[in-house]
Every structure is written in C-alpha cells, then in structure tokens.
Scaffold this motif. Structure first.
Motif, PDB file in Angstrom:
ATOM      1  N   TYR A 146       0.835  -1.209   0.000  1.00 44.60           N
ATOM      2  CA  TYR A 146       0.000   0.000   0.000  1.00 44.60           C
ATOM      3  C   TYR A 146       0.868   1.256   0.000  1.00 44.60           C
ATOM      4  N   SER A 147       2.029   1.170   0.663  1.00 46.63           N
ATOM      5  CA  SER A 147       2.927   2.321   0.779  1.00 46.63           C
ATOM      6  C   SER A 147       3.590   2.699  -0.552  1.00 46.63           C
ATOM      7  N   HIS A 148       3.476   1.853  -1.556  1.00 46.37           N
ATOM      8  CA  HIS A 148       4.086   2.140  -2.856  1.00 46.37           C
ATOM      9  C   HIS A 148       3.595   3.471  -3.425  1.00 46.37           C
ATOM     10  N   MET A 149       2.313   3.747  -3.257  1.00 48.64           N
ATOM     11  CA  MET A 149       1.741   4.957  -3.842  1.00 48.64           C
ATOM     12  C   MET A 149       1.048   5.850  -2.821  1.00 48.64           C
ATOM     13  N   HIS A 150       1.136   5.481  -1.535  1.00 49.93           N
ATOM     14  CA  HIS A 150       0.418   6.239  -0.516  1.00 49.93           C
ATOM     15  C   HIS A 150       1.246   6.360   0.760  1.00 49.93           C
TER      16      HIS A 150
ATOM     17  N   LEU B  10     -13.209   0.502 -11.250  1.00 53.56           N
ATOM     18  CA  LEU B  10     -12.951   0.356  -9.815  1.00 53.56           C
ATOM     19  C   LEU B  10     -14.184  -0.110  -9.049  1.00 53.56           C
ATOM     20  N   GLU B  11     -15.331   0.509  -9.284  1.00 47.96           N
ATOM     21  CA  GLU B  11     -16.530   0.177  -8.511  1.00 47.96           C
ATOM     22  C   GLU B  11     -16.910  -1.300  -8.684  1.00 47.96           C
ATOM     23  N   LYS B  12     -16.888  -1.788  -9.914  1.00 47.57           N
ATOM     24  CA  LYS B  12     -17.236  -3.194 -10.156  1.00 47.57           C
ATOM     25  C   LYS B  12     -16.259  -4.117  -9.440  1.00 47.57           C
ATOM     26  N   ILE B  13     -14.971  -3.781  -9.490  1.00 45.51           N
ATOM     27  CA  ILE B  13     -13.959  -4.597  -8.817  1.00 45.51           C
ATOM     28  C   ILE B  13     -14.169  -4.559  -7.312  1.00 45.51           C
ATOM     29  N   MET B  14     -14.371  -3.374  -6.758  1.00 43.74           N
ATOM     30  CA  MET B  14     -14.549  -3.244  -5.305  1.00 43.74           C
ATOM     31  C   MET B  14     -15.823  -3.934  -4.822  1.00 43.74           C
ATOM     32  N   ASP B  15     -16.857  -3.984  -5.648  1.00 42.63           N
ATOM     33  CA  ASP B  15     -18.096  -4.677  -5.277  1.00 42.63           C
ATOM     34  C   ASP B  15     -17.859  -6.165  -5.035  1.00 42.63           C
ATOM     35  N   SER B  16     -16.813  -6.718  -5.645  1.00 36.65           N
ATOM     36  CA  SER B  16     -16.526  -8.147  -5.462  1.00 36.65           C
ATOM     37  C   SER B  16     -15.633  -8.409  -4.241  1.00 36.65           C
TER      38      SER B  16
ATOM     39  N   MET C   7      -5.595   3.431  -7.001  1.00 36.72           N
ATOM     40  CA  MET C   7      -6.887   3.415  -6.298  1.00 36.72           C
ATOM     41  C   MET C   7      -7.045   2.147  -5.450  1.00 36.72           C
ATOM     42  N   LEU C   8      -6.617   1.010  -5.980  1.00 34.35           N
ATOM     43  CA  LEU C   8      -6.716  -0.249  -5.227  1.00 34.35           C
ATOM     44  C   LEU C   8      -5.813  -0.206  -4.002  1.00 34.35           C
ATOM     45  N   LEU C   9      -4.588   0.262  -4.168  1.00 36.76           N
ATOM     46  CA  LEU C   9      -3.667   0.335  -3.033  1.00 36.76           C
ATOM     47  C   LEU C   9      -4.192   1.280  -1.955  1.00 36.76           C
TER      48      LEU C   9
ATOM     49  N   ARG D 193      -7.169   1.617  -1.162  1.00 35.81           N
ATOM     50  CA  ARG D 193      -8.235   0.862  -0.478  1.00 35.81           C
ATOM     51  C   ARG D 193      -7.703  -0.428   0.158  1.00 35.81           C
ATOM     52  N   GLU D 194      -6.381  -0.511   0.252  1.00 29.16           N
ATOM     53  CA  GLU D 194      -5.667  -1.639   0.868  1.00 29.16           C
ATOM     54  C   GLU D 194      -5.963  -2.972   0.186  1.00 29.16           C
ATOM     55  N   ILE D 195      -5.968  -2.914  -1.156  1.00 30.71           N
ATOM     56  CA  ILE D 195      -6.033  -4.112  -1.991  1.00 30.71           C
ATOM     57  C   ILE D 195      -4.648  -4.276  -2.613  1.00 30.71           C
ATOM     58  N   ILE D 196      -3.994  -5.378  -2.316  1.00 28.54           N
ATOM     59  CA  ILE D 196      -2.655  -5.652  -2.845  1.00 28.54           C
ATOM     60  C   ILE D 196      -2.741  -5.847  -4.353  1.00 28.54           C
ATOM     61  N   THR D 197      -1.725  -5.344  -5.072  1.00 31.95           N
ATOM     62  CA  THR D 197      -1.690  -5.501  -6.523  1.00 31.95           C
ATOM     63  C   THR D 197      -0.432  -6.235  -6.958  1.00 31.95           C
ATOM     64  N   TYR D 198      -0.591  -7.028  -8.022  1.00 30.78           N
ATOM     65  CA  TYR D 198       0.512  -7.781  -8.633  1.00 30.78           C
ATOM     66  C   TYR D 198       0.634  -7.342 -10.078  1.00 30.78           C
ATOM     67  N   THR D 199       1.864  -7.088 -10.521  1.00 29.75           N
ATOM     68  CA  THR D 199       2.098  -6.749 -11.919  1.00 29.75           C
ATOM     69  C   THR D 199       3.256  -7.579 -12.460  1.00 29.75           C
ATOM     70  N   GLY D 200       3.351  -7.605 -13.770  1.00 34.00           N
ATOM     71  CA  GLY D 200       4.412  -8.379 -14.414  1.00 34.00           C
ATOM     72  C   GLY D 200       4.152  -9.876 -14.415  1.00 34.00           C
ATOM     73  N   LEU D 201       2.906 -10.279 -14.234  1.00 27.98           N
ATOM     74  CA  LEU D 201       2.570 -11.707 -14.274  1.00 27.98           C
ATOM     75  C   LEU D 201       2.604 -12.213 -15.712  1.00 27.98           C
ATOM     76  N   ILE D 202       3.037 -13.443 -15.891  1.00 35.43           N
ATOM     77  CA  ILE D 202       3.018 -14.079 -17.210  1.00 35.43           C
ATOM     78  C   ILE D 202       2.199 -15.366 -17.116  1.00 35.43           C
ATOM     79  N   ASN D 203       1.855 -15.920 -18.245  1.00 38.57           N
ATOM     80  CA  ASN D 203       1.174 -17.224 -18.369  1.00 38.57           C
ATOM     81  C   ASN D 203      -0.252 -17.238 -17.822  1.00 38.57           C
TER      82      ASN D 203
END
Length: 173
Positions: free
Chosen positions: A54-58, A102-108, A124-126, A128-138
């Motif tokens: 979360y601290s990455h952008m906040h 965002l709203e549709k994602i947060m509703d889940s 926006m996700l961070l 709201r304390e939702i962890i994010t992953y990037t650079g995923l393959i496969n």
C-alpha cells in the motif's frame, strides 16, 4: 494438480519501467575459483513479476513488513469484466483494466488484484488496501472462471514498497 509459474525470469538489462533502476546480476563467486556460486543482485523493488505494498503509492500506508503474510496468497480466478466477478477472492485480468472499473472490482471485495491493470487503477486499489501484482506471465494458461490457489510471496523488506515475487497458480484437477 497442475502448477503454473506466473513469474518472469530476472536477468541483467531486462526491460524495466521508465525511470526504474536497471537490473544488474553479476557472478561474484564461482565454483572454479571459490567452490561455490554467489551473485550480486541490483534492481528496483518493482522489477519483473512483483507485488505492490500500500505504501508504494500512498505515504503512511502499510509497507511489506507490516502487511500480514496471509494477504499474499489465496483463492483466485482469471476473469473478464464482461462477466460477473466472483466475490472475496483474488482477481487477475488479461485484458487491460482501468480506473473506470474500480466500482465493479470493489463490489466483489477482492483479496488482491493483478494482471493487466493501469497505474491509475493500481493507485486506487492500493489506497483501499487491496494488494496488486504486476508483471505476471502465463495467465492465459489458466482456464477463465476456474478457481485456483495463488501464491505471490514477497521478500520481507523493512519499509518495503514492493518486492519481486515467485508467483504460482495451483490448479486442482
């Protein structure tokens, strides 16, 4: 059971985000000279397949060492926005997903979100304390809509804003 590796390999001079440190991996000790191998790794904390704290952008939000380890794994699905999103599991997107969703994602109420997400949505996700992953393959190897176990454990970096991870999907037959 099927295990799918979702992680990029790390190597010297690999592509990184504009402005991030270049990756340098050098052999320091070798079998021939020292009877063991050891490498020096120089890279940014958001290199290759990685997780964002979360601290990455906040400022003032939790860093990697302050987030419970249980937040970095759990049930997940590769999903499409055109369909109903499952509740309370991780969501991974192959197509680009932006802040307008965002709203549709947060509703889940997702445990974490990753894949092809824009920087604005990530911010926006961070927040709201939702962890994010990037650079995923496969991700395309995982059947859409099939629930699997995801693991994307970071290094426990004090005050860490992010970390490369070895991300895997475990799919039960």
């Amino acid at each position: 059971m099927k295990v799918i590796d979702l992680s990029m390999s790390l190597y010297t001079d690999m592509d990184v985000f504009l402005g991030d440190p270049q990756v340098k991996i050098e052999l320091v000790h070798s079998y021939e000279k020292d009877t063991w191998e050891l490498r020096n790794l120089n890279m940014g904390s958001h290199t290759g397949t990685h997780v964002d704290a979360y601290s990455h952008m906040h400022k003032g939000k939790a860093s990697l060492d302050e987030i419970s380890i249980e937040r970095f794994f759990g049930h997940a699905q590769v999903v499409e926005l055109s369909e109903a999103l499952p509740s309370e599991i991780g969501l991974f997107f192959i197509e680009e997903v932006g802040a307008e969703h965002l709203e549709k994602i947060m509703d889940s109420n997702p445990g974490f979100v990753g894949g092809n997400i824009t920087e604005d949505l990530e911010r926006m996700l961070l927040d709201r304390e939702i962890i994010t992953y990037t650079g995923l393959i496969n991700l395309e190897l995982i059947p859409r809509g099939k629930t699997f176990m995801f693991y994307g454990l970071p290094l426990k970096i004090k005050s860490g804003d992010g970390s490369p991870v070895r991300a895997i999907a475990i799919i039960e037959d």
